[in-house]
Design a protein around this motif. Structure first.
Motif, PDB file in Angstrom:
ATOM      1  N   VAL A 155       3.983  -3.010  -4.437  1.00 30.06           N
ATOM      2  CA  VAL A 155       3.665  -4.416  -4.147  1.00 30.06           C
ATOM      3  C   VAL A 155       4.492  -4.880  -2.963  1.00 30.06           C
ATOM      4  O   VAL A 155       5.718  -4.721  -2.946  1.00 30.06           O
ATOM      5  CB  VAL A 155       3.961  -5.319  -5.368  1.00 30.06           C
ATOM      6  N   LEU A 156       3.837  -5.442  -1.965  1.00 34.53           N
ATOM      7  CA  LEU A 156       4.521  -6.013  -0.802  1.00 34.53           C
ATOM      8  C   LEU A 156       4.408  -7.525  -0.868  1.00 34.53           C
ATOM      9  O   LEU A 156       3.317  -8.073  -1.005  1.00 34.53           O
ATOM     10  CB  LEU A 156       3.920  -5.480   0.498  1.00 34.53           C
ATOM     11  N   GLU A 198      -5.190  -4.516   7.396  1.00 34.30           N
ATOM     12  CA  GLU A 198      -5.563  -3.459   8.328  1.00 34.30           C
ATOM     13  C   GLU A 198      -4.454  -2.432   8.507  1.00 34.30           C
ATOM     14  O   GLU A 198      -4.679  -1.369   9.092  1.00 34.30           O
ATOM     15  CB  GLU A 198      -5.910  -4.066   9.696  1.00 34.30           C
ATOM     16  N   MET A 199      -3.262  -2.748   8.020  1.00 38.15           N
ATOM     17  CA  MET A 199      -2.115  -1.879   8.267  1.00 38.15           C
ATOM     18  C   MET A 199      -1.639  -1.144   7.025  1.00 38.15           C
ATOM     19  O   MET A 199      -0.998  -0.097   7.132  1.00 38.15           O
ATOM     20  CB  MET A 199      -0.953  -2.698   8.841  1.00 38.15           C
ATOM     21  N   LEU A 200      -1.920  -1.693   5.860  1.00 40.78           N
ATOM     22  CA  LEU A 200      -1.368  -1.145   4.635  1.00 40.78           C
ATOM     23  C   LEU A 200      -2.293  -0.141   3.953  1.00 40.78           C
ATOM     24  O   LEU A 200      -3.518  -0.225   4.086  1.00 40.78           O
ATOM     25  CB  LEU A 200      -1.048  -2.274   3.655  1.00 40.78           C
ATOM     26  N   HIS A 201      -1.708   0.773   3.235  1.00 40.22           N
ATOM     27  CA  HIS A 201      -2.443   1.698   2.376  1.00 40.22           C
ATOM     28  C   HIS A 201      -3.291   0.864   1.406  1.00 40.22           C
ATOM     29  O   HIS A 201      -2.817  -0.150   0.877  1.00 40.22           O
ATOM     30  CB  HIS A 201      -1.440   2.557   1.605  1.00 40.22           C
ATOM     31  N   PRO A 202      -4.534   1.257   1.142  1.00 43.98           N
ATOM     32  CA  PRO A 202      -5.383   0.461   0.252  1.00 43.98           C
ATOM     33  C   PRO A 202      -4.825   0.313  -1.162  1.00 43.98           C
ATOM     34  O   PRO A 202      -5.228  -0.603  -1.892  1.00 43.98           O
ATOM     35  CB  PRO A 202      -6.718   1.214   0.249  1.00 43.98           C
ATOM     36  N   GLY A 203      -3.886   1.151  -1.529  1.00 43.77           N
ATOM     37  CA  GLY A 203      -3.298   1.057  -2.858  1.00 43.77           C
ATOM     38  C   GLY A 203      -2.091   0.145  -2.936  1.00 43.77           C
ATOM     39  O   GLY A 203      -1.506  -0.010  -4.015  1.00 43.77           O
ATOM     40  N   VAL A 204      -1.706  -0.478  -1.817  1.00 43.25           N
ATOM     41  CA  VAL A 204      -0.581  -1.414  -1.819  1.00 43.25           C
ATOM     42  C   VAL A 204      -1.107  -2.809  -2.134  1.00 43.25           C
ATOM     43  O   VAL A 204      -1.993  -3.327  -1.448  1.00 43.25           O
ATOM     44  CB  VAL A 204       0.151  -1.421  -0.459  1.00 43.25           C
ATOM     45  N   ASP A 205      -0.554  -3.433  -3.164  1.00 44.67           N
ATOM     46  CA  ASP A 205      -0.915  -4.815  -3.496  1.00 44.67           C
ATOM     47  C   ASP A 205      -0.098  -5.766  -2.638  1.00 44.67           C
ATOM     48  O   ASP A 205       1.071  -5.505  -2.344  1.00 44.67           O
ATOM     49  CB  ASP A 205      -0.633  -5.103  -4.976  1.00 44.67           C
ATOM     50  N   ARG A 206      -0.724  -6.877  -2.272  1.00 42.63           N
ATOM     51  CA  ARG A 206      -0.066  -7.843  -1.401  1.00 42.63           C
ATOM     52  C   ARG A 206       0.031  -9.198  -2.094  1.00 42.63           C
ATOM     53  O   ARG A 206      -0.948  -9.676  -2.665  1.00 42.63           O
ATOM     54  CB  ARG A 206      -0.826  -7.990  -0.089  1.00 42.63           C
ATOM     55  N   ILE A 207       1.183  -9.817  -1.975  1.00 43.87           N
ATOM     56  CA  ILE A 207       1.379 -11.178  -2.467  1.00 43.87           C
ATOM     57  C   ILE A 207       1.890 -12.019  -1.308  1.00 43.87           C
ATOM     58  O   ILE A 207       2.934 -11.715  -0.723  1.00 43.87           O
ATOM     59  CB  ILE A 207       2.381 -11.232  -3.638  1.00 43.87           C
ATOM     60  N   VAL A 208       1.134 -13.030  -0.940  1.00 46.43           N
ATOM     61  CA  VAL A 208       1.550 -13.933   0.127  1.00 46.43           C
ATOM     62  C   VAL A 208       2.403 -15.035  -0.489  1.00 46.43           C
ATOM     63  O   VAL A 208       1.896 -15.962  -1.125  1.00 46.43           O
ATOM     64  CB  VAL A 208       0.331 -14.531   0.862  1.00 46.43           C
ATOM     65  N   ALA A 209       3.701 -14.906  -0.339  1.00 44.13           N
ATOM     66  CA  ALA A 209       4.655 -15.849  -0.924  1.00 44.13           C
ATOM     67  C   ALA A 209       6.009 -15.606  -0.292  1.00 44.13           C
ATOM     68  O   ALA A 209       6.243 -14.582   0.367  1.00 44.13           O
ATOM     69  CB  ALA A 209       4.733 -15.681  -2.449  1.00 44.13           C
ATOM     70  N   THR A 210       6.908 -16.557  -0.481  1.00 44.99           N
ATOM     71  CA  THR A 210       8.285 -16.426  -0.005  1.00 44.99           C
ATOM     72  C   THR A 210       9.188 -16.084  -1.185  1.00 44.99           C
ATOM     73  O   THR A 210       9.111 -16.723  -2.233  1.00 44.99           O
ATOM     74  CB  THR A 210       8.765 -17.734   0.641  1.00 44.99           C
TER      75      THR A 210
END
Length: 402
Positions: free
Chosen positions: A47-48, A78-90
């Motif tokens: 998770v990023l 467009e840059m991350l491995h499709p298996g990486v989850d992303r959370i837009v937060a601080t």
């Protein structure tokens, strides 16, 4: 807040967290995810967490500000491995004991907690709040560079004939030098000045200083160094623009979390990028300072961030698998910068960042700098397909690994 749904097998015990979506963070997340075996991928989720849904290509922020490049943001999808989850937060705070982070928006609202098994701090740096004068514009973040671009465009007018009478760039580092050259070459103002407290421009050794000054002056930039500019001492009329391109600041996240830092706020780590006394916690990129001879030569730069992000990922994976990790070994081969769109400077350096040889200038140097700017975006992305593929120059201390 969430850019992509995050589901984790086993809850927080199976979450490998990367905090920060810059060069180091993307490299670390991609290497970790692409290195997991199918069995490990079932147990762990990568998770990023990042305040933005895009990576800002900071090497080209000066071009955005000067109006010579329209966009410097690349969608993280467009840059991350499709298996990486992303959370837009601080991330506002890390609790290493409980292995949780406190999330929210930039204003601190909507806070929640997220647990992790292991985490990499890669929050990077910026210059928010670092300007000594509130009337000076910034250029170290996308928001600052975009605002400066708008200010210059509004002064120029619809017919393109109006322009500031004078732009003063305060800060003689690489950002200041590149910005002053870009502004002068593009004709953004009637006059462009570069002011720096240090007599050494952009960290380039003495043998290259004269050439940099000659190239800047050929573009019409007035260079004045060895003179600290104090707030309130420069004209503040509508057509007099001052830009702060001074030193960077590290995010206060680690310090606010009670994690040991150096005076500038960078996390103290060992030769394995582990945070001492904080199990399963690592730091990389501008957020970290290596308290070991192997890393004391490292400077805040993308040339450091990418290999540091990769090494943090490799050590995390070794610890995860109960294997022995290797200490870092990272060095350099050049320092380079652009001086407008037709010129540049390349200084060969030893692995410890000390200069040697002849300083290269001209179109070849400009091409090399442009190639580097493209490569620093390719290398983190390449880790998503081929872990360990980003290049790494061996460091100056080649002590025997024990």
């Amino acid at each position: 807040m969430t850019d992509r749904k995050t589901t984790t097998a086993g809850g927080s015990s199976g979450r490998l967290l990367v905090i920060g979506g810059g060069y180091a963070g993307v490299t670390a997340a991609n290497r970790i995810r692409s290195s997991l075996t199918p069995t490990e991928a079932e147990r762990f989720r990568v998770v990023l967490v990042c305040p933005r849904a895009e990576l800002v290509d900071r090497l080209r922020l000066h071009q955005l500000a000067a109006g010579t490049r329209d966009e410097v943001r690349i969608a993280l999808g467009e840059m991350l491995h499709p298996g990486v989850d992303r959370i837009v937060a601080t991330v506002h705070r890390i609790d290493p004991g409980a292995r949780t982070v406190e999330l929210g928006d930039e204003s601190g609202h909507g806070r929640s907690h997220l647990g992790y098994h292991s985490a990499v701090i890669a929050v990077g740096s910026d210059a928010v709040g670092a300007s000594p004068d509130p009337d000076w514009h910034g250029v170290q973040t996308w928001a600052e560079a975009h605002r400066l671009r708008q200010v210059l465009a509004s002064l120029r007018g619809d017919d393109g004939r109006g322009k500031p009478t004078h732009i003063t760039v305060v800060g003689g580092g690489a950002t200041g030098v590149e910005l002053a050259a870009e502004l002068a070459e593009s004709g953004a103002a009637e006059r462009v000045s570069l002011r720096g407290a240090s007599t050494q421009l952009a960290g380039v050794p003495a043998r290259g200083q004269r050439r940099i000054r000659e190239l800047l002056e050929a573009l019409g930039v007035r260079v004045q160094t060895g003179d600290r500019v104090e707030p309130g001492t420069l004209p503040t009329s509508e057509r007099e623009v001052t830009v702060w391109a001074g030193s960077l600041r590290v995010s206060p996240l680690a310090k606010d979390s009670g994690i040991e830092t150096d005076p500038s706020g960078r996390v103290r780590v060992d030769a394995f990028l582990r945070v001492p006394g904080r199990p399963r916690l690592y730091a990389a990129g501008d957020a970290a300072t290596v308290e070991d001879p192997r890393g004391r030569h490292l400077r805040m730069s993308c040339a450091s961030a990418i290999p540091l992000g990769g090494h943090a990922a490799s050590v995390l994976l070794a610890d995860l698998r109960g294997r022995r990790a290797r200490p870092l070994s990272i060095g350099y081969i050049t320092r380079c910068l652009s001086l407008g769109r037709r010129n540049g400077v390349v200084v060969p350096v030893f692995a410890n960042d000390r200069p040697w040889g002849v300083t290269l200038t001209g179109r070849l140097a400009r091409w090399y700098r442009a190639w580097i700017c493209e490569a620093v975006l390719r290398w983190p992305v390449g880790e998503a397909r081929h872990p360990g593929s980003s290049p790494r120059v061996p460091g100056p201390v080649l002590a025997r690994w024990r």
